[in-house]
Structure formats: C-alpha cells, structure tokens
Motif scaffolding. Structure first.
Motif, PDB file in Angstrom:
ATOM      1  N   ASP A 118       0.820  -1.217   0.000  1.00  0.00           N
ATOM      2  CA  ASP A 118       0.000   0.000   0.000  1.00  0.00           C
ATOM      3  C   ASP A 118       0.852   1.264   0.000  1.00  0.00           C
ATOM      4  O   ASP A 118       0.426   2.309  -0.509  1.00  0.00           O
ATOM      5  CB  ASP A 118      -0.913   0.045   1.233  1.00  0.00           C
ATOM      6  N   LYS A 119       2.053   1.178   0.580  1.00  0.00           N
ATOM      7  CA  LYS A 119       2.917   2.347   0.733  1.00  0.00           C
ATOM      8  C   LYS A 119       3.884   2.534  -0.433  1.00  0.00           C
ATOM      9  O   LYS A 119       4.595   3.534  -0.495  1.00  0.00           O
ATOM     10  CB  LYS A 119       3.702   2.241   2.038  1.00  0.00           C
ATOM     11  N   GLY A 120       3.936   1.563  -1.343  1.00  0.00           N
ATOM     12  CA  GLY A 120       4.706   1.711  -2.575  1.00  0.00           C
ATOM     13  C   GLY A 120       6.205   1.845  -2.445  1.00  0.00           C
ATOM     14  O   GLY A 120       6.811   2.614  -3.218  1.00  0.00           O
ATOM     15  N   PRO A 121       6.881   1.107  -1.555  1.00  0.00           N
ATOM     16  CA  PRO A 121       8.349   1.234  -1.506  1.00  0.00           C
ATOM     17  C   PRO A 121       9.027   0.788  -2.790  1.00  0.00           C
ATOM     18  O   PRO A 121      10.082   1.324  -3.160  1.00  0.00           O
ATOM     19  CB  PRO A 121       8.737   0.342  -0.313  1.00  0.00           C
ATOM     20  N   ASP A 122       8.457  -0.187  -3.486  1.00  0.00           N
ATOM     21  CA  ASP A 122       9.033  -0.617  -4.761  1.00  0.00           C
ATOM     22  C   ASP A 122       8.967   0.498  -5.796  1.00  0.00           C
ATOM     23  O   ASP A 122       9.897   0.710  -6.584  1.00  0.00           O
ATOM     24  CB  ASP A 122       8.318  -1.869  -5.267  1.00  0.00           C
ATOM     25  N   ILE A 123       7.862   1.250  -5.791  1.00  0.00           N
ATOM     26  CA  ILE A 123       7.715   2.385  -6.708  1.00  0.00           C
ATOM     27  C   ILE A 123       8.700   3.488  -6.336  1.00  0.00           C
ATOM     28  O   ILE A 123       9.283   4.142  -7.217  1.00  0.00           O
ATOM     29  CB  ILE A 123       6.269   2.905  -6.681  1.00  0.00           C
ATOM     30  N   ALA A 124       8.919   3.692  -5.036  1.00  0.00           N
ATOM     31  CA  ALA A 124       9.895   4.695  -4.593  1.00  0.00           C
ATOM     32  C   ALA A 124      11.285   4.364  -5.105  1.00  0.00           C
ATOM     33  O   ALA A 124      12.027   5.249  -5.560  1.00  0.00           O
ATOM     34  CB  ALA A 124       9.889   4.781  -3.068  1.00  0.00           C
ATOM     35  N   ILE A 125      11.676   3.100  -5.038  1.00  0.00           N
ATOM     36  CA  ILE A 125      13.001   2.686  -5.515  1.00  0.00           C
ATOM     37  C   ILE A 125      13.131   2.969  -7.011  1.00  0.00           C
ATOM     38  O   ILE A 125      14.131   3.562  -7.461  1.00  0.00           O
ATOM     39  CB  ILE A 125      13.229   1.188  -5.225  1.00  0.00           C
ATOM     40  N   TYR A 155       6.986  -9.170   3.314  1.00  0.00           N
ATOM     41  CA  TYR A 155       6.954  -8.306   2.125  1.00  0.00           C
ATOM     42  C   TYR A 155       8.343  -7.735   1.839  1.00  0.00           C
ATOM     43  O   TYR A 155       8.780  -7.704   0.673  1.00  0.00           O
ATOM     44  CB  TYR A 155       5.949  -7.170   2.335  1.00  0.00           C
ATOM     45  N   TYR A 156       9.053  -7.322   2.876  1.00  0.00           N
ATOM     46  CA  TYR A 156      10.395  -6.774   2.673  1.00  0.00           C
ATOM     47  C   TYR A 156      11.319  -7.826   2.037  1.00  0.00           C
ATOM     48  O   TYR A 156      12.000  -7.553   1.038  1.00  0.00           O
ATOM     49  CB  TYR A 156      10.981  -6.286   3.997  1.00  0.00           C
ATOM     50  N   HIS A 157      11.352  -9.019   2.597  1.00  0.00           N
ATOM     51  CA  HIS A 157      12.288 -10.044   2.113  1.00  0.00           C
ATOM     52  C   HIS A 157      11.921 -10.550   0.718  1.00  0.00           C
ATOM     53  O   HIS A 157      12.812 -10.807  -0.105  1.00  0.00           O
ATOM     54  CB  HIS A 157      12.344 -11.203   3.105  1.00  0.00           C
ATOM     55  N   GLU A 158      10.627 -10.676   0.432  1.00  0.00           N
ATOM     56  CA  GLU A 158      10.207 -11.263  -0.838  1.00  0.00           C
ATOM     57  C   GLU A 158      10.175 -10.253  -1.986  1.00  0.00           C
ATOM     58  O   GLU A 158      10.460 -10.621  -3.131  1.00  0.00           O
ATOM     59  CB  GLU A 158       8.819 -11.896  -0.684  1.00  0.00           C
ATOM     60  N   VAL A 159       9.833  -8.990  -1.688  1.00  0.00           N
ATOM     61  CA  VAL A 159       9.614  -8.018  -2.759  1.00  0.00           C
ATOM     62  C   VAL A 159      10.682  -6.925  -2.796  1.00  0.00           C
ATOM     63  O   VAL A 159      11.203  -6.593  -3.866  1.00  0.00           O
ATOM     64  CB  VAL A 159       8.212  -7.369  -2.622  1.00  0.00           C
ATOM     65  N   ILE A 160      11.022  -6.369  -1.661  1.00  0.00           N
ATOM     66  CA  ILE A 160      11.877  -5.177  -1.636  1.00  0.00           C
ATOM     67  C   ILE A 160      13.363  -5.521  -1.658  1.00  0.00           C
ATOM     68  O   ILE A 160      14.135  -4.911  -2.404  1.00  0.00           O
ATOM     69  CB  ILE A 160      11.543  -4.310  -0.410  1.00  0.00           C
TER      70      ILE A 160
END
Length: 354
Positions: free
Chosen positions: A180-187, A211-216
């Motif tokens: 929901d917070k879009g950290p992947d989009i921020a990167i 979510y951090y380990h699998e996606v970010i």
C-alpha cells in the motif's frame, strides 16, 4: 480519551494514532479542559491524568481482538456520567461497543471505513458519533453516522527544521513495509531520477518482514540506503536531511501523518494523487502531486526548488494542535447537546467540517 492498548502516548517511534492523540490531549489541557487518558502500561507523556487498564503495553499481541476488548471492558467499568461529560474513543472496535455507555461517546475513525472495518462501523449505534480525519476518508463510506471531520495535527515546538533546501540530500521514503505504501515504486522512481534513496521502513510485524524479504530486498542496490524501525528522533533527522519525501501510495490513505512531519521540517512532499494527499499538500508550494507513477522522477528532481519556510508555515497555519483541539471541542459540544431520539440513541449532530 480512550487509546488502544498497544503503544504509549506519545509513542517512542512509529505510532500515528498515539502521536496525534498526545498532541490533541495537550492542546485540550492548554485550553482548560480536564482530560483523562485511558491506556495501557505505566507511562505516558501528556499533561492529562492517566489511568492504565493493564500494567504492560500489549504491542506483542497487536492484531488480536481480546486485548482491545478487555481494555474497553475495563474502561467501561471506570467511567460514568458523574465524572465525565464525553468519551473520545480512538480504538478500532470501541464504536461498536460504546452505545451502551451512559456517557456520550465520539469516536475518531483512524483507518479506511471500508471492507470488514466498514462492516463493523456500519453497526455503530447512532448514540455514538464518528469523526473522520479527512474528507477523502469520509467520502469512502458516507452512510456512516459521521458527526464531523477534523484533520489530524502536529505539535510544532521541538520539531527541527531546515533553513534551506537539502540540495545534496537523498529522497526519503518513510513508512511501514507494505505494498500500500509503494516502496518498490519509490526505488524505481528515485533510480529513474538519478537520485539516492533512503528507505526507512517499519519492519517488525510478520507481514512487513515477509513483504520486505520477498519483494523489496531483491530491488536494493548501492543507490538505496536501508534504515529499519527508526525511532522518532532518527526519523525526524532523516526528514531534515532529505531533499524531499516520496509518498507513492497505492491505496486511499485516510490521512498520512508523515506528510505533516516532512513539511514541518521544511521538507517538501512528492506524492501520488490518492486519499487525503490533496488535503494536506499544497501543490507547487509544499510539494508536488502526481497523477501517475511515471511523473514521479521529474517531480523528485523539481522538488528542490520549493521553499522550506513555506512548508513549515503551511503546517503551522493549517494543521496546528490548537486548531485540531478547537475542532474537536466543537464536535463534543454539538454532539452532547444533540436531541435524543426514540430508543435512547442520539440524533447525529450536524457539525461543520473543518
């Protein structure tokens, strides 16, 4: 003032509800109101009286229903019309139970009033008045028994701020690790803009860690600095040092206290046009609001031209704790003097939104 049993008021780190309540309580006390906070644990940092319903904070049980139910049951045993004029509830399930209280209750809705949460709120007794924290939040479920809209606020004294744009500073993402917070989009946006990124995330719950380990984590490289679970002092330092805050939210954010905190430090906000963003950010003055993710890189570069002093002044004028307290005082007065309706419920007051 009834707060959830998870964190202290104010919280040592992440905790937007508790931070808001702390500012509201102190502003009400400053305005001459007698306030008692009902919470958990042994410590608080407000000017109000404090009553604890359980000796230890219940953060390690966050997500369970029984700790909050037990907390509310104990609160109901401790309040009565001889001692209090109004109860202000900030818990999740409090509105569902508050109709049986002898003291009028208003409840601030801190999350999005849809889905399962919306179902619970839909069964709120009309003797309980709901308060929205943004017009965007209220529009998501207009049929609920709303009695007012009062924006959250920030206590500016003690918050450091910059006097000039941080031209050499990084882009900052500061939130919990959630899609929901879009950290992947921020990167991706910071990388496309050619700017360094500080990714400062709350990452202490199972879903956040997963979510951090699998996606970010697979997206990280030398252009991203990772900061996990920063306390409030560290978060404010990161905000002061940043060229801008990025808010690539992927949901209808009901408020977003981090945007106020950023602007209060003189740091502009670059955000996607979702939820309450248009109510908080003044485009071209305190930040830049984008319709699409592909607009973010250009906005990140352009944000350096915005004046830090204008950001601070915007928060002082529009989102002071004194203004928030005045808004809630109006809600309290209108609600407790509203005429009764058959069955003992109260007719929802018509309160001017702020």
């Amino acid at each position: 003032m009834v707060v959830p049993p998870w964190l202290s008021v104010p919280p040592p780190g992440y905790g937007g509800v508790e931070q808001t309540v702390a500012g509201l309580v102190d502003a009400l006390v400053d305005r001459g109101q007698a306030v008692t906070v009902f919470g958990a644990g042994e410590h608080h940092g407000t000017g109000a009286s404090f009553v604890s319903t359980v000796p230890t904070l219940q953060y390690d049980r966050l997500g369970e229903s029984l700790p909050e139910l037990a907390h509310l049951a104990r609160v109901d045993d401790l309040i009565g019309p001889a001692d209090f004029d109004v109860v202000h509830d900030h818990t999740t399930i409090g509105p569902l139970l508050a109709g049986r209280r002898a003291v009028p209750t208003v409840a601030t809705v801190h999350g999005n009033p849809v889905g399962e949460y919306g179902t619970v709120l839909g069964y709120t007794d009309h003797g309980v008045g709901l308060v929205a924290i943004s017009h965007a939040q209220r529009r998501l479920n207009p049929r609920l028994p709303w009695v007012g809209t009062v924006h959250n606020a920030l206590d500016l004294p003690g918050i450091p701020h910059k006097s000039a744009p941080a031209a050499e500073g990084p882009v900052l993402w500061l939130a919990r690790f959630s899609p929901d917070k879009g950290p992947d989009i921020a990167i991706r946006a910071a990388r496309a803009a050619g700017l360094p990124l500080v990714l400062a995330g709350k990452c202490n719950e199972p879903a956040e860690r997963r979510y951090y380990h699998e996606v970010i984590r697979p997206l990280l490289d030398d252009d991203v600095t990772l900061v996990l679970d920063a306390d409030r002092r560290a978060a404010l330092r990161l905000l002061v040092e940043a060229r801008c805050l990025i808010m690539p939210i992927q949901w209808e954010e009901p408020f977003g206290m981090v945007m106020l905190e950023a602007m209060a430090t003189g740091t502009p906000v670059v955000a996607l046009h979702r939820g309450a963003v248009p109510e908080l950010v003044r485009p071209g003055v305190t930040g830049l609001v984008c319709e699409r993710a592909d607009e973010l890189p250009g906005a990140l570069r352009a944000a350096i031209d915005l004046d830090p002093a204008a950001c601070v002044a915007h928060v002082a004028e529009r989102f002071s704790t004194a203004r928030m307290a005045a808004g809630y005082e109006e809600v309290y007065r209108r609600f407790i003097t509203a005429p009764a309706v058959p069955g003992g419920a109260r007719e929802p007051a018509r309160v001017a939104v702020r």
